[in-house]
Design an enzyme around this catalytic site. Sequence first.
Site, PDB file in Angstrom:
ATOM      1  N   CYS A 148       7.704  37.260   7.971  1.00  0.00           N
ATOM      2  CA  CYS A 148       7.517  36.042   8.899  1.00  0.00           C
ATOM      3  C   CYS A 148       6.372  35.393   8.330  1.00  0.00           C
ATOM      4  O   CYS A 148       5.765  34.434   8.822  1.00  0.00           O
ATOM      5  CB  CYS A 148       7.201  36.035  10.282  1.00  0.00           C
ATOM      6  SG  CYS A 148       9.262  36.733  11.178  1.00  0.00           S
ATOM      7  N   CYS A 174       4.327  32.176  18.398  1.00  0.00           N
ATOM      8  CA  CYS A 174       5.275  33.228  19.017  1.00  0.00           C
ATOM      9  C   CYS A 174       5.335  33.143  20.820  1.00  0.00           C
ATOM     10  O   CYS A 174       5.842  34.719  20.328  1.00  0.00           O
ATOM     11  CB  CYS A 174       4.490  34.625  17.865  1.00  0.00           C
ATOM     12  SG  CYS A 174       2.841  34.670  19.359  1.00  0.00           S
TER      13      CYS A 174
END
Length: 241
Positions: free
Chosen positions: A207, A232
């Site tokens: 990511c 996140c």
Amino acid sequence: MSDAISLVDINATLETKSPQEILEFAIDNHPDLALSFSGAEDVVLIDMARKIDPQIQVFCLDTGRLHPETYQFIERVRKHYKLNIELLYPETSAVQALVSKKGLYSFYEDNHQECCGIRKIMPLQRKLLTVDAWVTGQRKDQSPGTRANIPVIQDDKVFARAGAQLTKFNPLANWRSQDVWHYIRANDVPYNSLHDNGFVSIGCEPCTRAIGPNQHEREGRWWWEEATKKECGLHADNVKG
């Protein structure tokens, strides 16, 4: 410091203080304090905090998907500061269930929140139930969409255990990236070698990618998703509303 209103007043005072002074306040007022460590900002805070309290509690989320360079960085920091870094891991059964159902890269097809929830948020929740305050390396300029208004001190209602107050400190809130790197170079602070290869904001390997000239540092995170919500969930209070 028993109510949120007092934190607003304290924040107004601390906003004018240096990160070292903010850390000293946090350490003096919270004997059960933990510092969250993962990146360049956090190791700067470790360097500062160790000079105030050599026994500062430090934890790091090991998602199982970090870059090899990040694991090497964690070990360098551990040895450099002779520090006991507590590594937090996701629940094996939860990871197995997700991978079995959706595969190893489901976040490319839906979004990253489910994977981050298992690999980062759940371990963080377990840790924060054991402390009364934590320290992060958030800066206001890291993400214009979600971090522009973060205070130096705040009442963390997201991760607080029922009936208890959890105080969150962001000593570098008013620093810029240039300030962080000036401190690193001036104080010979160890840093992740990925920074030398164009990586600025570093998370899990699938990511995170390097960024190019004139790109904002958060553009290297979850680049396939909407640009203004680059979080996140560790700092869920940043994206309320």
